[in-house]
Design a protein around this motif. Structure first.
Motif, PDB file in Angstrom:
ATOM      1  N   GLU A   6      39.111  41.815  38.389  1.00 20.95           N
ATOM      2  CA  GLU A   6      40.567  41.610  38.267  1.00 20.95           C
ATOM      3  C   GLU A   6      41.240  41.672  39.630  1.00 20.95           C
ATOM      4  O   GLU A   6      42.093  40.854  39.956  1.00 20.95           O
ATOM      5  CB  GLU A   6      41.173  42.694  37.365  1.00 20.95           C
ATOM      6  CG  GLU A   6      41.193  42.307  35.902  1.00 20.95           C
ATOM      7  CD  GLU A   6      41.804  43.408  35.037  1.00 20.95           C
ATOM      8  OE1 GLU A   6      42.652  44.165  35.547  1.00 20.95           O
ATOM      9  OE2 GLU A   6      41.412  43.502  33.863  1.00 20.95           O
ATOM     10  N   GLU A   7      40.834  42.679  40.410  1.00 20.13           N
ATOM     11  CA  GLU A   7      41.422  42.837  41.750  1.00 20.13           C
ATOM     12  C   GLU A   7      41.083  41.656  42.646  1.00 20.13           C
ATOM     13  O   GLU A   7      41.914  41.175  43.398  1.00 20.13           O
ATOM     14  CB  GLU A   7      40.906  44.139  42.399  1.00 20.13           C
ATOM     15  CG  GLU A   7      41.698  45.352  41.940  1.00 20.13           C
ATOM     16  CD  GLU A   7      41.236  46.649  42.604  1.00 20.13           C
ATOM     17  OE1 GLU A   7      40.353  46.595  43.474  1.00 20.13           O
ATOM     18  OE2 GLU A   7      41.758  47.699  42.229  1.00 20.13           O
ATOM     19  N   LYS A   8      39.840  41.195  42.538  1.00 21.41           N
ATOM     20  CA  LYS A   8      39.394  40.055  43.346  1.00 21.41           C
ATOM     21  C   LYS A   8      40.204  38.801  42.994  1.00 21.41           C
ATOM     22  O   LYS A   8      40.674  38.071  43.867  1.00 21.41           O
ATOM     23  CB  LYS A   8      37.898  39.808  43.104  1.00 21.41           C
ATOM     24  CG  LYS A   8      37.273  38.874  44.126  1.00 21.41           C
ATOM     25  CD  LYS A   8      35.805  38.646  43.846  1.00 21.41           C
ATOM     26  CE  LYS A   8      35.263  37.544  44.744  1.00 21.41           C
ATOM     27  NZ  LYS A   8      33.927  37.111  44.361  1.00 21.41           N
ATOM     28  N   LEU A   9      40.387  38.597  41.681  1.00 27.16           N
ATOM     29  CA  LEU A   9      41.155  37.447  41.214  1.00 27.16           C
ATOM     30  C   LEU A   9      42.608  37.541  41.679  1.00 27.16           C
ATOM     31  O   LEU A   9      43.193  36.558  42.143  1.00 27.16           O
ATOM     32  CB  LEU A   9      41.088  37.359  39.681  1.00 27.16           C
ATOM     33  CG  LEU A   9      41.722  36.114  39.061  1.00 27.16           C
ATOM     34  CD1 LEU A   9      40.951  34.864  39.443  1.00 27.16           C
ATOM     35  CD2 LEU A   9      41.765  36.229  37.534  1.00 27.16           C
ATOM     36  N   LYS A  10      43.159  38.749  41.596  1.00 26.18           N
ATOM     37  CA  LYS A  10      44.544  38.967  42.026  1.00 26.18           C
ATOM     38  C   LYS A  10      44.698  38.651  43.519  1.00 26.18           C
ATOM     39  O   LYS A  10      45.656  38.001  43.932  1.00 26.18           O
ATOM     40  CB  LYS A  10      44.941  40.419  41.742  1.00 26.18           C
ATOM     41  CG  LYS A  10      46.439  40.661  41.878  1.00 26.18           C
ATOM     42  CD  LYS A  10      46.802  42.101  41.601  1.00 26.18           C
ATOM     43  CE  LYS A  10      48.249  42.335  42.004  1.00 26.18           C
ATOM     44  NZ  LYS A  10      48.497  43.712  42.410  1.00 26.18           N
ATOM     45  N   LYS A  11      43.732  39.124  44.303  1.00 25.50           N
ATOM     46  CA  LYS A  11      43.762  38.862  45.755  1.00 25.50           C
ATOM     47  C   LYS A  11      43.684  37.367  46.039  1.00 25.50           C
ATOM     48  O   LYS A  11      44.386  36.847  46.904  1.00 25.50           O
ATOM     49  CB  LYS A  11      42.591  39.569  46.435  1.00 25.50           C
ATOM     50  CG  LYS A  11      42.922  41.000  46.849  1.00 25.50           C
ATOM     51  CD  LYS A  11      41.963  41.496  47.914  1.00 25.50           C
ATOM     52  CE  LYS A  11      42.430  42.868  48.406  1.00 25.50           C
ATOM     53  NZ  LYS A  11      41.341  43.820  48.479  1.00 25.50           N
ATOM     54  N   GLN A  12      42.812  36.664  45.311  1.00 24.99           N
ATOM     55  CA  GLN A  12      42.669  35.206  45.495  1.00 24.99           C
ATOM     56  C   GLN A  12      43.974  34.495  45.159  1.00 24.99           C
ATOM     57  O   GLN A  12      44.390  33.573  45.860  1.00 24.99           O
ATOM     58  CB  GLN A  12      41.533  34.669  44.616  1.00 24.99           C
ATOM     59  CG  GLN A  12      40.145  34.969  45.165  1.00 24.99           C
ATOM     60  CD  GLN A  12      39.047  34.555  44.191  1.00 24.99           C
ATOM     61  OE1 GLN A  12      39.262  34.431  42.986  1.00 24.99           O
ATOM     62  NE2 GLN A  12      37.855  34.354  44.719  1.00 24.99           N
TER      63      GLN A  12
END
Length: 219
Positions: A6-12
């Motif tokens: 989720e965090e990775k997707l949010k950062k992207q």
């Protein structure tokens, strides 16, 4: 989806949003003149080198389909420029390149040769533009309306795209020249007056692609 994903997707998504905003900020001139159907960015590379041609690029970008990560070609890595070059060539409405030789640069001077390369680039477009966005200059002998923009390659996506295709074209040429004229380090210096280049010049004398008006004090 776990927390890390989720965090990775949010950062992207944040990164993409930032890039969309940056591209939007670099499209101010394109928006200001949006009543024009075909807006063409113009830029050149290779004004300063001791060797090789001066190359100009002309690019008409699609209006409602932005190409992301466009920037002044000098601010991009070689890998990024190469990737963007392919994308521009594939997705632009039209592209044109103008190349003026070192002999011609010696004959008419670098400024006139730059204008000549720009006129050639415009002439090589398959679509005639309504408006030219130029990096800093007004090109003589062109009937199309022109808007010169200081540091345009960092302020206009169209000019940035033109700077990328011009730089990639010229860099590739200099790598090819290095293979047939070794000793000047053209592949690395792209014709600019580096220490290795000057050493090669003093040792070997000028090559057929040297600009004689630029290298007088070294030979």
């Amino acid at each position: 989806m776990n927390k890390r994903e989720e965090e990775k997707l949010k950062k992207q998504q944040e990164k993409l949003q930032k890039e969309l905003e940056r591209t939007e900020a670099m499209s101010v001139y394109e928006k200001e003149y949006s009543d024009c159907t075909y807006i063409c960015g113009i830029d050149e590379v290779g004004r300063g080198p001791f060797a090789g041609p001066v190359v100009a690029g002309a690019v008409i970008l699609p209006k409602d389909d932005p190409i992301l990560y466009l920037n002044d070609s000098k601010k991009l890595s070689e890998k990024k420029r190469e990737a963007l070059y392919d994308e521009i060539m594939e997705r632009a409405v039209a592209t044109g390149i103008g190349i003026v030789s070192p002999a011609r640069i010696d004959e008419i001077n670098i400024l006139q040769a730059t204008y000549e390369a720009m006129r050639m680039a415009i002439g090589n477009l398959k679509v005639e533009p309504d408006l030219l966005l130029n990096d800093a200059v007004t090109i003589p002998g062109v009937d199309i309306r022109q808007v010169p923009i200081i540091k345009g390659d960092a302020k206009s996506v169209s000019i940035a795209a033109a700077s990328i295709i011009a730089k990639v074209t010229r860099d590739r040429l200099m790598v090819e020249y290095d293979a047939v004229m070794p000793g000047y380090d053209f592949a690395a210096n792209k014709g600019y007056g580096t220490k290795k280049h000057i050493e090669g010049l003093k040792e070997l004398g000028p090559s057929p692609i040297h600009r004689m008006t630029f290298i007088k004090k070294y030979i």
